[in-house]
Design a protein around this motif. Structure first.
Motif, short mmCIF file in Angstrom:
data_model
loop_
_atom_site.label_atom_id
_atom_site.label_comp_id
_atom_site.label_asym_id
_atom_site.label_seq_id
_atom_site.Cartn_x
_atom_site.Cartn_y
_atom_site.Cartn_z
N LEU A 121 7.87 23.06 -22.17
CA LEU A 121 8.36 22.91 -20.81
C LEU A 121 7.43 23.59 -19.83
CD1 LEU A 121 11.38 25.31 -20.12
CD2 LEU A 121 9.88 25.55 -22.08
N VAL A 122 7.58 23.23 -18.56
CA VAL A 122 6.82 23.83 -17.46
C VAL A 122 7.81 24.52 -16.54
CG1 VAL A 122 5.23 23.42 -15.55
CG2 VAL A 122 5.11 21.98 -17.61
N VAL A 123 7.52 25.78 -16.17
CA VAL A 123 8.40 26.53 -15.27
C VAL A 123 7.59 27.12 -14.14
CG1 VAL A 123 10.06 27.10 -17.10
CG2 VAL A 123 8.17 28.67 -16.61
N ASP A 124 8.31 27.49 -13.06
CA ASP A 124 7.65 28.16 -11.94
C ASP A 124 7.88 29.67 -12.04
OD1 ASP A 124 10.23 28.64 -11.04
OD2 ASP A 124 10.12 27.23 -9.36
N ALA A 125 7.61 30.39 -10.94
CA ALA A 125 7.65 31.85 -10.97
C ALA A 125 9.04 32.41 -11.21
CB ALA A 125 7.08 32.41 -9.67
N THR A 126 10.09 31.64 -10.93
CA THR A 126 11.45 32.12 -11.16
C THR A 126 12.13 31.30 -12.25
OG1 THR A 126 12.15 30.80 -9.26
CG2 THR A 126 11.80 33.14 -8.88
N GLN A 181 10.25 40.67 -20.86
CA GLN A 181 9.24 39.79 -20.26
C GLN A 181 9.44 39.70 -18.75
OE1 GLN A 181 8.43 35.89 -22.17
NE2 GLN A 181 9.02 34.99 -20.21
N MET A 182 10.69 39.51 -18.32
CA MET A 182 10.97 39.43 -16.90
C MET A 182 10.68 40.76 -16.21
SD MET A 182 14.50 37.22 -16.87
CE MET A 182 14.53 37.07 -15.07
N ASP A 183 11.00 41.86 -16.87
CA ASP A 183 10.78 43.18 -16.30
C ASP A 183 9.29 43.41 -16.04
OD1 ASP A 183 11.96 45.70 -15.46
OD2 ASP A 183 10.92 46.59 -17.17
N ARG A 184 8.45 42.98 -16.98
CA ARG A 184 7.00 43.12 -16.79
C ARG A 184 6.53 42.27 -15.61
NH1 ARG A 184 7.16 42.75 -22.48
NH2 ARG A 184 6.58 40.55 -22.39
N PRO A 193 13.31 37.42 -5.64
CA PRO A 193 14.05 36.36 -6.33
C PRO A 193 14.07 36.54 -7.84
CG PRO A 193 12.70 35.43 -4.60
CD PRO A 193 12.29 36.86 -4.73
N LEU A 194 12.95 36.98 -8.40
CA LEU A 194 12.89 37.20 -9.85
C LEU A 194 13.78 38.38 -10.24
CD1 LEU A 194 11.67 36.26 -12.50
CD2 LEU A 194 9.74 37.79 -12.09
N ARG A 195 13.80 39.42 -9.41
CA ARG A 195 14.68 40.56 -9.69
C ARG A 195 16.15 40.14 -9.64
NH1 ARG A 195 14.21 45.78 -10.12
NH2 ARG A 195 12.02 45.73 -9.50
N ALA A 196 16.50 39.29 -8.68
CA ALA A 196 17.88 38.82 -8.58
C ALA A 196 18.27 38.01 -9.81
CB ALA A 196 18.06 37.98 -7.32
N LEU A 197 17.34 37.18 -10.30
CA LEU A 197 17.60 36.41 -11.52
C LEU A 197 17.77 37.34 -12.71
CD1 LEU A 197 17.76 33.67 -13.01
CD2 LEU A 197 15.26 33.80 -13.27
N TYR A 198 16.92 38.35 -12.79
CA TYR A 198 17.01 39.32 -13.88
C TYR A 198 18.39 39.99 -13.90
CZ TYR A 198 16.14 43.57 -16.61
OH TYR A 198 16.21 44.57 -17.53
N GLU A 199 18.83 40.44 -12.74
CA GLU A 199 20.12 41.12 -12.66
C GLU A 199 21.26 40.18 -13.03
OE1 GLU A 199 20.18 42.67 -8.72
OE2 GLU A 199 18.78 44.32 -9.16
N GLU A 200 21.13 38.90 -12.67
CA GLU A 200 22.16 37.92 -13.01
C GLU A 200 22.26 37.72 -14.52
OE1 GLU A 200 22.75 33.11 -12.97
OE2 GLU A 200 21.63 34.01 -11.29
N VAL A 201 21.13 37.40 -15.15
CA VAL A 201 21.18 37.07 -16.57
C VAL A 201 21.39 38.30 -17.44
CG1 VAL A 201 19.79 34.99 -16.24
CG2 VAL A 201 18.66 37.13 -16.85
#
Length: 280
Positions: A121-126, A181-184, A193-201
């Protein structure tokens, strides 16, 4: 699944009116680089770096880009540094659906389709899923319909209790791997936005181990010594994958800089044999 445009673009860090100094100092301190070390890397002087950070000197556009490169500042945030210094952004952010991106889109589509029957798959920054092949679609069978509504998010699909999580036999280990991985990435990109996703999941409940599965542990595929596998159930079978993430070298566009292609390779002969059996 054809490549689609992701959600709204993430703007660069907005200058706070204090100029480039605080932003530059923040990146330098985050990278744990002294003013002298940065000066030596960039062919400048510690005095000049100090003057830039305190607002006593305005760096040239070339110097901003050179400092950003030596601090490994993400492309999006290099534009923010330029804006804070009073210059126009250097790197464009071209929508993935733009005609100028046709070759890139087609190349990525051929790549992930050519990887079949293995998932890719292909993903973006978030972690929004921009494209996925039939191997990924196979793994998503049975996932909650609302999680499959665009924009799909790979982290939500994997860790949500109504996503893949209940079927991932080594969920705790795989979850720890993904969160690390997300933390790095958060440390590297400083993305809200990435931090918000991290906190959610990270707040999703962790499925309790199934006692029957625990007693049936001898059926778990042995973990390869070279990488942590994702072990997932599919139609009564246990499939085991190791993943690899590819990015583009020296990207000159914000969109391209934030693309990642993740591929999943069979971690044992049984998984590879089963996937090959699905090929018409």
């Amino acid at each position: 699944m054809a490549i689609v445009a992701s959600g709204a673009a993430v703007p660069p860090t907005a200058p706070d009116g204090k100029g480039i100094g605080p932003l530059l100092r923040g990146w330098r301190e985050q990278r744990r680089v002294s003013q002298l070390e940065l000066a030596l890397r960039a062919g400048s002087s510690a005095r000049h770096i100090s003057f830039i950070e305190t607002g006593r000197s305005r760096p040239s556009e070339e110097m901003v880009l050179r400092l950003a490169e030596h601090l490994d500042v993400p492309v999006r945030e290099r534009n923010a540094l330029l804006l804070a210094a009073g210059y126009a952004p250097h790197y464009p952010e071209t929508p993935l659906g733009d005609p100028s991106m046709d070759a890139l889109r087609e190349g990525m589509e051929r790549l992930i389709q050519g990887y079949e029957p293995y998932p890719a798959l292909v993903v973006d920054a978030t972690y929004h899923v921009l494209a996925a092949n039939r191997g990924i679609a196979m793994l998503l069978e049975g996932v909650l319909e609302s999680l499959l509504t665009p924009p799909l998010n790979a982290m939500r699909l994997t860790l949500h209790p109504q996503g893949l999580a209940p079927r991932i036999r080594n969920h705790r280990e795989w979850r720890d791997h993904l969160l690390a991985q997300m933390d790095r990435q958060i440390a590297l990109h400083r993305s809200e936005p990435l931090r918000a996703l991290y906190e959610e999941v990270a707040a999703y409940p962790v499925p309790d181990p199934d006692p029957e599965r625990a007693e049936d542990g001898e059926h778990l595929a042995p973990a390869p010594y070279f990488a942590l596998p994702m072990q997932i159930e599919h139609e009564g079978r246990l499939l085991s994958f190791i993943s690899s993430i590819s990015t583009f070298n020296t990207p000159m566009d914000v969109t391209v800089a934030e693309l990642a292609i993740e591929t999943f390779l069979p971690a044992d002969p049984a998984t590879g044999k089963y996937l090959q059996s699905l090929v018409p």
